[in-house]
Motif scaffolding. Structure first.
Motif, PDB file in Angstrom:
ATOM      1  N   LYS A   1       0.834  -1.206   0.000  1.00  0.00           N
ATOM      2  CA  LYS A   1       0.000   0.000   0.000  1.00  0.00           C
ATOM      3  C   LYS A   1       0.867   1.254   0.000  1.00  0.00           C
ATOM      4  CE  LYS A   1      -3.914  -2.139   2.400  1.00  0.00           C
ATOM      5  NZ  LYS A   1      -4.741  -2.117   3.634  1.00  0.00           N
TER       6      LYS A   1
ATOM      7  N   LYS B   1       3.953   1.475  -1.058  1.00  0.00           N
ATOM      8  CA  LYS B   1       4.641   1.594  -2.340  1.00  0.00           C
ATOM      9  C   LYS B   1       3.714   2.182  -3.393  1.00  0.00           C
ATOM     10  CE  LYS B   1       7.248  -1.041  -5.765  1.00  0.00           C
ATOM     11  NZ  LYS B   1       7.757  -2.393  -6.151  1.00  0.00           N
ATOM     12  N   LYS B   2       2.465   1.696  -3.415  1.00  0.00           N
ATOM     13  CA  LYS B   2       1.500   2.238  -4.378  1.00  0.00           C
ATOM     14  C   LYS B   2       1.227   3.701  -4.081  1.00  0.00           C
ATOM     15  CE  LYS B   2      -3.099   1.407  -6.270  1.00  0.00           C
ATOM     16  NZ  LYS B   2      -4.318   0.542  -6.199  1.00  0.00           N
ATOM     17  N   ARG B   3       1.087   4.036  -2.782  1.00  0.00           N
ATOM     18  CA  ARG B   3       0.840   5.424  -2.410  1.00  0.00           C
ATOM     19  C   ARG B   3       2.035   6.294  -2.769  1.00  0.00           C
ATOM     20  NH1 ARG B   3       1.516   8.422   2.419  1.00  0.00           N
ATOM     21  NH2 ARG B   3      -0.042  10.101   2.646  1.00  0.00           N
TER      22      ARG B   3
ATOM     23  N   GLN C   1       4.143   5.736  -5.213  1.00  0.00           N
ATOM     24  CA  GLN C   1       4.138   5.924  -6.662  1.00  0.00           C
ATOM     25  C   GLN C   1       3.110   6.967  -7.075  1.00  0.00           C
ATOM     26  OE1 GLN C   1       3.500   1.977  -8.156  1.00  0.00           O
ATOM     27  NE2 GLN C   1       5.663   1.395  -8.004  1.00  0.00           N
ATOM     28  N   GLU C   2       1.913   6.910  -6.453  1.00  0.00           N
ATOM     29  CA  GLU C   2       0.884   7.895  -6.789  1.00  0.00           C
ATOM     30  C   GLU C   2       1.339   9.301  -6.412  1.00  0.00           C
ATOM     31  OE1 GLU C   2      -2.558   6.571  -4.777  1.00  0.00           O
ATOM     32  OE2 GLU C   2      -3.008   4.940  -6.202  1.00  0.00           O
TER      33      GLU C   2
END
Length: 601
Positions: A154, A156-158, A160-161
């Protein structure tokens, strides 16, 4: 003989008697002949009987001999069997003696095994409590690891966003890198059996590290390059397009998009952008080919997004051009003698007024036009690649959209209503203007500000530029001469000018040399303007291309350093009085509607 005696009667009788005897003798002779014949017949029968008796005697003799031989064989077999039987009896006696000892040995071994089992059982019981404790600890650690893994994914995705949002707000150019697999032609003059072996020119020196890093490792170089996304040799065309797909939503939201493939000759640029359609006619009845490139996939996704919108509010036009020897050639025009000039407006928007554009309604229409242009695109064979592109290909999809209702308001409209619209109110209206009267051909379709079309009101024009750059190449390695040498010189000059432009933008120089070549001039509003720009670096992993690979990776690094400010949204002419600086865009990866919000005061 005395005279006077009559002897005639005497002789007659004697003759009769003689004849009677003769007849008797003849009959006797005939009877004897008959008996003789019968005797001969009987003799023949006896000869036959003797012959049959001899044959029977011969067969009997043979039977007797065979029976004698059989008796002799049976006697030998019996003797052999008797010997074997005697051997078996001896073995049986030995086994009986061994079997007598087995129960005692079994009892002995069983006693020893029971002792061992008892000892291990005691050890197991002593360790059972500690094992239960360890299992509980392992379970807790697995749960903790799973929780940490989920939190890491989560975060890592955040990250990246947030990184994408930060990069968009800063205006940096997005750079992706794709490493193609090792090919047979990477061997050059070497044996194809040495493909990928250490010490050869086809040795792999460009390595995929992770999703964001690529490493170039040789005896002289060991450098890691970081980009927004790195694709390994095993990743498919669909994996590439998944990173491009979110940008197409921004196209319908009013943002210009440019996707550019950069790399040396034979590094996979054309395959990435166009895919496999060059070898077969595009058939709309067939399923999409797995090797389709960015251009056909982008066209398909664009029409899919438009189908979800209100009908008759969007139209698409296509133009195809190439820059060959620093000259623009319209690949959709029937008149190659037309000279095309580039116009730059006061706001920095670039257009080619004489360039022809065709309206399209399906993906099939788009690919037919692209294929028509590719048939006349300049290609030639070199020592590096059999189908080397000798020009820069630019496919432009211009989206003409009906302006949202609040953009049609004049400057005297309520500012409160405008802010409410900006914050996310639906743009659709109950009665959409008809776009049927829109012309099929536009001049200079890539306008920075949309115009007003009679009968439909204000429209917004946004463009999707898909650029397949010609490959940079070493003249000594490609072996080109004559006209091909001039082509290579112009290609390298234009790519060098492109790198100079990026360097000037990254260093914030007062003068950016856009007009040094037609390529940089045409892409001026995409590179240094407010379009969302994605650069796809295509790299060969082989040792023989190490110089070109380092140059390509360095180009991507310079592109990431360019800061251009926030991306701006296209506005219709009737809304030009709206201050575009008062809004900022959202991330292209999360944009699903009007992607801007009011700037806080």
């Amino acid at each position: 003989m005395p005279l006077g005696i009559d002897r005639t009667h005497f002789y007659a009788e004697k003759v009769k008697r003689q004849e009677k005897e003769i007849r008797a003798k003849d009959e006797r002779v005939a009877q004897l002949e008959t008996e003789n014949a019968m005797l001969y017949l009987k003799l023949a029968q006896l000869h036959g009987t003797v012959q049959s008796v001899r044959q029977e005697n011969s067969s009997l003799n043979e039977q007797v001999e065979s029976e004698q031989q059989f008796r002799n064989g049976v006697s030998g077999t019996a003797i052999k069997l008797h010997r074997e039987l005697e051997t078996i009896r001896n073995d049986l006696r030995s086994l009986q003696s061994i079997a007598i000892d087995i129960p005692e040995q079994f009892q002995k071994y069983t006693t020893q095994a029971n002792k061992v089992v008892q000892r291990h059982r005691q050890v197991f019981q002593s360790q059972n409590s500690s094992m239960t404790s360890l299992q509980s600890q392992v379970t807790n650690m697995e749960l903790a690891l799973q929780e940490i893994t989920e939190r890491h994914a989560k975060e890592k995705k955040r990250r990246q966003e947030l990184h994408n949002i930060l990069m968009e707000l800063r205006g940096n150019i997005r750079v992706h890198c794709r490493i193609r697999p090792l090919m047979e032609f990477d061997c050059g003059n070497e044996d194809s059996g040495s493909l990928g072996k250490p010490g050869t020119r086809s040795e792999v020196v460009v390595h995929f590290v992770d999703d964001e890093n690529v490493c170039c490792r040789t005896a002289k170089h060991n450098k890691v390059f970081e980009y927004e996304r790195v694709f390994g040799p095993t990743e498919s065309q669909n994996d590439i397009f998944e990173e491009v797909q979110p940008m197409l939503t921004s196209l319908l939201d009013g943002y210009n998009i440019c996707i550019m493939a950069y790399g040396q000759t034979g590094s996979g640029k054309t395959h990435t952008m166009l895919g496999s359609h060059k070898n077969e006619d595009y058939n709309p009845s067939r399923e999409p080919h797995r090797d389709e490139g960015v251009i056909p996939r982008a066209a398909r996704e664009l029409f899919r997004l438009i189908s979800e919108k209100q009908s008759a509010t969007h139209k698409i036009e296509v133009s195809v051009l190439e820059i060959y020897n620093n000259e623009i050639r319209d690949l959709l025009s029937n008149d190659p003698s037309i000279k095309h000039d580039i116009n730059t407006s006061t706001d920095g928007t670039v257009s080619v007024p004489t360039l022809s554009s065709k309206q399209v309604d399906t993906v099939y229409d788009v690919m037919c036009l692209v294929q028509h242009g590719l048939r006349t695109r300049r290609e030639s064979a070199t020592m590096v690649h059999e189908h080397s592109s000798r020009s820069h290909l630019v496919v432009t999809l211009t989206v003409i959209s009906q302006a949202p209702s609040f953009f049609s308001k004049t400057s005297s409209g309520s500012s409160q209503d405008l802010q409410r619209d900006i914050r996310g109110r639906s743009y659709s209206t109950s009665s959409a203007p008809n776009l049927g009267n829109l012309s099929n051909t536009w001049s200079g379709a890539d306008q920075s500000q949309a115009s007003t079309v009679p009968g439909m009101g204000a429209v917004i024009r946004t463009k999707l530029q898909l650029v397949d750059l010609a490959g940079s190449e070493c003249v000594g390695m490609s072996g080109v001469k004559g006209a091909a040498l001039r082509e290579a010189s112009n290609i390298n000059k234009s790519l060098s000018a492109l790198a100079d432009v990026l360097g000037a933008l990254a260093e914030h120089r007062s003068h950016v040399p856009y007009r040094n070549t037609r390529l940089t001039h045409l892409l001026q509003d995409s590179i240094g303007g407010d379009a969302k720009l994605l650069v796809l670096l295509c790299v060969s992993p082989a040792q023989r291309y190490i110089t070109e690979s380092l140059q390509c990776l360095g180009f991507g690094t310079r592109a990431r350093q360019v800061q251009r400010g926030p991306t701006k949204r296209r506005l219709p002419s009737s809304a030009e009085k709206v201050d575009s600086s008062s809004v900022r865009p959202r991330s292209a990866s999360t944009a699903t509607g009007p992607s801007f919000i009011p700037k806080p005061t």
